[in-house]
Design a protein around this motif. Structure first.
Motif, PDB file in Angstrom:
ATOM      1  N   THR A 233     111.899-103.110 -48.020  1.00 34.01           N
ATOM      2  CA  THR A 233     112.576-101.822 -48.115  1.00 34.01           C
ATOM      3  C   THR A 233     112.369-101.192 -49.493  1.00 34.01           C
ATOM      4  O   THR A 233     112.063 -99.992 -49.595  1.00 34.01           O
ATOM      5  N   VAL A 234     112.510-101.981 -50.547  1.00 35.34           N
ATOM      6  CA  VAL A 234     112.304-101.454 -51.902  1.00 35.34           C
ATOM      7  C   VAL A 234     110.852-101.008 -52.073  1.00 35.34           C
ATOM      8  O   VAL A 234     110.583 -99.955 -52.656  1.00 35.34           O
ATOM      9  N   GLY A 235     109.896-101.801 -51.582  1.00 29.62           N
ATOM     10  CA  GLY A 235     108.486-101.417 -51.664  1.00 29.62           C
ATOM     11  C   GLY A 235     108.183-100.150 -50.902  1.00 29.62           C
ATOM     12  O   GLY A 235     107.432 -99.288 -51.362  1.00 29.62           O
ATOM     13  N   LEU A 236     108.764-100.009 -49.735  1.00 31.35           N
ATOM     14  CA  LEU A 236     108.556 -98.817 -48.927  1.00 31.35           C
ATOM     15  C   LEU A 236     109.126 -97.576 -49.614  1.00 31.35           C
ATOM     16  O   LEU A 236     108.474 -96.525 -49.647  1.00 31.35           O
ATOM     17  N   ILE A 237     110.306 -97.703 -50.171  1.00 29.51           N
ATOM     18  CA  ILE A 237     110.906 -96.581 -50.904  1.00 29.51           C
ATOM     19  C   ILE A 237     110.060 -96.218 -52.118  1.00 29.51           C
ATOM     20  O   ILE A 237     109.822 -95.040 -52.409  1.00 29.51           O
ATOM     21  N   PHE A 238     109.564 -97.240 -52.833  1.00 33.05           N
ATOM     22  CA  PHE A 238     108.709 -96.992 -53.986  1.00 33.05           C
ATOM     23  C   PHE A 238     107.438 -96.250 -53.573  1.00 33.05           C
ATOM     24  O   PHE A 238     107.024 -95.296 -54.235  1.00 33.05           O
ATOM     25  N   LEU A 239     106.811 -96.664 -52.486  1.00 35.72           N
ATOM     26  CA  LEU A 239     105.592 -95.994 -52.041  1.00 35.72           C
ATOM     27  C   LEU A 239     105.846 -94.568 -51.576  1.00 35.72           C
ATOM     28  O   LEU A 239     105.030 -93.677 -51.806  1.00 35.72           O
ATOM     29  N   ILE A 240     106.981 -94.312 -50.950  1.00 35.05           N
ATOM     30  CA  ILE A 240     107.323 -92.946 -50.539  1.00 35.05           C
ATOM     31  C   ILE A 240     107.519 -92.058 -51.760  1.00 35.05           C
ATOM     32  O   ILE A 240     107.023 -90.928 -51.815  1.00 35.05           O
ATOM     33  N   ILE A 241     108.235 -92.565 -52.747  1.00 36.43           N
ATOM     34  CA  ILE A 241     108.447 -91.777 -53.981  1.00 36.43           C
ATOM     35  C   ILE A 241     107.124 -91.545 -54.691  1.00 36.43           C
ATOM     36  O   ILE A 241     106.847 -90.450 -55.182  1.00 36.43           O
ATOM     37  N   LEU A 242     106.267 -92.565 -54.742  1.00 39.94           N
ATOM     38  CA  LEU A 242     104.967 -92.427 -55.387  1.00 39.94           C
ATOM     39  C   LEU A 242     104.106 -91.390 -54.678  1.00 39.94           C
ATOM     40  O   LEU A 242     103.452 -90.566 -55.316  1.00 39.94           O
TER      41      LEU A 242
END
Length: 85
Positions: free
Chosen positions: A14-23
Motif C-alpha cells: 500500500t505504501v509503495g502504491l501510494i508512493f508510485l501514484i504521487i510520483l
C-alpha cells in the motif's frame, strides 16, 4: 505468524502504491528546461561557418594547452640524442 507476514506485505504494498501514484502525478508537473539562447552572431551564420568557427575555437584551446605542456617540460625526451634509445 502468517497473519503478521500478510499484514506487513499489505502495508508495504500500500505504501509503495501510494508512493508510485504521487510520483506519477508529480512527474507530469516538471518544468521543461529552457533552451539555450544563441547570440546574434550564431543566428546569422550558415551551418558550415558555425562548424568552422567552433573548430577554430577548439583547435586554438588545444594549441594553448599544448604550448603550456611544452613550456612545463611534461613531454618525454624523444630527441635523437636521447641516451635511453
Amino acid at each position: 505468524m502468517d497473519k503478521l507476514f500478510k499484514t506487513a506485505f499489505l502495508l508495504i504494498y500500500t505504501v509503495g502504491l501510494i508512493f508510485l501514484i504521487i510520483l506519477q502525478e508529480r512527474w507530469g508537473k516538471k518544468d521543461i528546461p529552457p533552451r539555450p539562447v544563441m547570440a546574434e552572431a550564431g543566428r546569422n551564420c550558415q551551418y558550415l561557418e558555425c562548424i568552422l568557427r567552433e573548430k577554430n575555437l577548439v583547435l586554438g584551446a588545444l594549441d594553448k594547452s599544448w604550448k603550456l605542456i611544452g613550456s612545463k617540460r611534461l613531454f618525454p625526451d624523444w630527441d635523437d640524442n636521447s641516451p635511453k634509445k
